[in-house]
Design an enzyme around this catalytic site. Structure first.
Site, PDB file in Angstrom:
ATOM      1  N   SER A 120      22.996  59.632  16.004  1.00 22.99           N
ATOM      2  CA  SER A 120      23.877  60.805  15.962  1.00 22.99           C
ATOM      3  C   SER A 120      24.758  60.871  17.197  1.00 22.99           C
ATOM      4  O   SER A 120      24.381  60.383  18.271  1.00 22.99           O
ATOM      5  CB  SER A 120      22.997  62.051  15.902  1.00 22.99           C
ATOM      6  OG  SER A 120      23.729  63.215  16.229  1.00 22.99           O
ATOM      7  N   TYR A 122      16.763  66.819  20.098  1.00 22.23           N
ATOM      8  CA  TYR A 122      17.156  65.943  18.982  1.00 22.23           C
ATOM      9  C   TYR A 122      17.974  64.752  19.499  1.00 22.23           C
ATOM     10  O   TYR A 122      17.676  63.595  19.194  1.00 22.23           O
ATOM     11  CB  TYR A 122      17.976  66.770  17.992  1.00 22.23           C
ATOM     12  CG  TYR A 122      18.573  66.005  16.841  1.00 22.23           C
ATOM     13  CD1 TYR A 122      17.822  65.719  15.709  1.00 22.23           C
ATOM     14  CD2 TYR A 122      19.908  65.593  16.869  1.00 22.23           C
ATOM     15  CE1 TYR A 122      18.389  65.028  14.634  1.00 22.23           C
ATOM     16  CE2 TYR A 122      20.475  64.916  15.803  1.00 22.23           C
ATOM     17  CZ  TYR A 122      19.716  64.633  14.694  1.00 22.23           C
ATOM     18  OH  TYR A 122      20.273  63.951  13.640  1.00 22.23           O
ATOM     19  N   LYS A 176      16.974  60.756  19.505  1.00 21.52           N
ATOM     20  CA  LYS A 176      17.829  59.723  18.899  1.00 21.52           C
ATOM     21  C   LYS A 176      18.194  58.649  19.939  1.00 21.52           C
ATOM     22  O   LYS A 176      18.170  57.452  19.642  1.00 21.52           O
ATOM     23  CB  LYS A 176      19.098  60.355  18.316  1.00 21.52           C
ATOM     24  CG  LYS A 176      18.857  61.231  17.079  1.00 21.52           C
ATOM     25  CD  LYS A 176      18.381  60.413  15.895  1.00 21.52           C
ATOM     26  CE  LYS A 176      18.274  61.219  14.618  1.00 21.52           C
ATOM     27  NZ  LYS A 176      17.680  60.446  13.507  1.00 21.52           N
TER      28      LYS A 176
END
Lengths: 328, 328
Positions: free
Chosen positions: A127, A151, A155
């Site tokens: 992402s 998050y 990633k």
């Protein structure tokens, strides 16, 4: 070719499976077995009834990854993740699924290969959340990853693991940093990024939508169809071209909210635009101000990854793929 | 102030403890308790006999980190690591100690804080091994981390965790990417980087040393004394100046092997230089060619971290600190 897909019940997963059903050689070879996995039951399209298995399981539970890899898939599309907002609220869950779940898949492949030579391709959904402000107006391919969410951290860590496991010859990994997907089908949701899709999808369906930020806000987009294309291309690409740097910022379209609205006007007329209600929300404004706006995704473009170059195209794709070709 | 140091039996750890014994306010407040930890028994200097505990334990064993954090240290200097070569050969051990061991310390702090408010400072020893070629001649502060070893991968992952745990308010973290330490005291070792120190330390002691690469090889250095200074400064620094980017490339000196030799000649004369035997080793040459050569470590310099600016100084420091002021 045996294909394993995690997160197969998610939006991109479902679209990827649907496209595979229409284009059996999407991944460069005939799919003879398809294993679809998610925390909720993934749908198996009729074309795959005989070759597909749909599994409902939680990658946070130790040992589940091993079971999936025991089937020795040739291509692993690892899309499963706890989304950004949830990973921020539930620290343990975010790390358990987004980091440990991924690492267990990588490690299960390694253990399988120790038993018996095995070298699958692993395509990992990363992402643009791996980047955190401050950044340049255009983020280049060599800019550092300083995520500002758990998050994004998870990633970025998985990208590092993916490269190291690839370097050690465990698998052939490639990580795709997806732009914000637009137009996201489905109902409006409360994700801070939801409005980027809401202001197009809802008016195209004849419904009102709320725009909580100014038209001067810039962001980075690709259609769901482009996202599916990224995974298909990553499944087929000659990875020797990637060298040791296995995480790629996918191409996308940098656009202002004002440009989204102009495109909506061109494609669906003034009546659609009139359905957008301007209701500034300072909290959403603050969150969005911290997001990347633009990239120079040269490496991925040179490697043949393709995204839309105009918002008119992004809207037309939504009309074709979601509205059977007709807006309200 | 209760200080916990992991890797306390290592070269930098021992020097840090020795300096603390001479300068009790090195970390900005009086050290009332000192916990030294390593896989081999750390030495406690006489000055600390009453306040120090030396623990021999393996951070790869689950639960050990928790025990250390139960003592609620105010400052944690996390230096413990499996070195680069070993982490490359023993994949499991490298990940178990360098990644999982660090993560368990971070997580133990979080769990301790959930029980009872707790906000220690954590200074983490990272490495320029987080960078991998190809890179620019000078690596800037915003260059991406694409390690080419498992060790570098583990360090880069810990940097990401350090920033995320800091962002979440678990602790006040700062990561220091150390240059190659030169002149490393002790015996010549087989590490590929060993010659950078061997060609100075051995001749200064009247012994022969082997130079396996050409004099045109460039690398990035700081003295053991500078490394100790980095940790001391990191313990005291106003971390609000760091913002969310908690990993810093430490300043250093970029020098050619030829410049090392010239400095040796200036400081210790021709007779010292004549003890260097040129024996090219293509394998070492190949490894070294992949290492960073130079950095623009502007951020750390602006934050007050300091390293040597000439190899004459680096050599003089070795003579002062290791040879009681006199070379052979």
């Amino acid at each position: 070719m045996h294909v394993l897909m995690t997160g197969a019940a998610g939006m991109v997963g479902r679209k990827l499976v649907a496209r595979l059903a229409r284009e059996p050689d999407l991944f460069g070879a005939e799919v003879t077995r398809l294993t679809l996995v998610d925390i909720v039951a993934p749908q198996v399209p009729p074309a795959f009834q005989s070759k597909a298995s749909a599994l409902t399981l939680d990658l946070a539970i130790r040992g589940e990854a091993e079971k999936l890899i025991a089937g020795r898939p040739d291509l692993i599309l690892h899309l499963a993740a706890v989304v950004s907002g949830e990973a921020e609220v539930d620290f343990d869950k975010g790390y358990a699924i987004n980091l440990d779940g991924s690492r267990e898949i990588f490690e299960a492949i390694r253990q399988e290969g120790i038993q018996n030579p095995y070298f699958p391709r692993v395509v990992f959904a990363s992402s643009i959340a791996v980047f955190g402000q401050p950044f340049p107006e255009k983020i280049g391919d060599e800019f550092f990853t300083t995520p500002l969410t758990s998050y994004g951290t998870q990633k970025a860590i998985c990208e590092l693991l993916l490269s190291d496991y690839t370097r050690k010859g465990v698998f052939d990994g490639i990580g795709l940093r997806l732009p914000t997907i637009c137009v996201r089908p489905g109902k409006p949701n409360k994700a801070a990024s939801g409005f980027f899709s809401n202001i197009l999808r809802e008016p195209l369906a004849g419904k009102e939508a709320v725009l909580p930020v100014g038209e001067e806000v810039r962001h980075w987009f690709a259609s769901p169809r482009a996202a599916v294309g990224f995974f298909a291309h990553a499944a087929r690409i000659d990875t020797s071209l990637l060298g040791s740097r296995r995480a790629l910022t996918m191409p996308g379209l940098s656009a202002l909210v004002g440009e989204q609205i102009e495109a909506l006007k061109r494609v669906a007329g003034e009546k659609a635009v009139n359905l957008i209600r301007h209701e500034p929300d300072p909290e959403i404004g603050r969150i969005v101000a911290g997001w990347p706006r633009n990239f120079d995704a040269r490496r991925a473009s040179e490697l043949g990854f393709e995204a839309e170059t105009s918002f008119d195209d992004i809207i037309r794709i939504h009309i074709e793929d979601e509205l059977e070709g007709a807006s309200a």
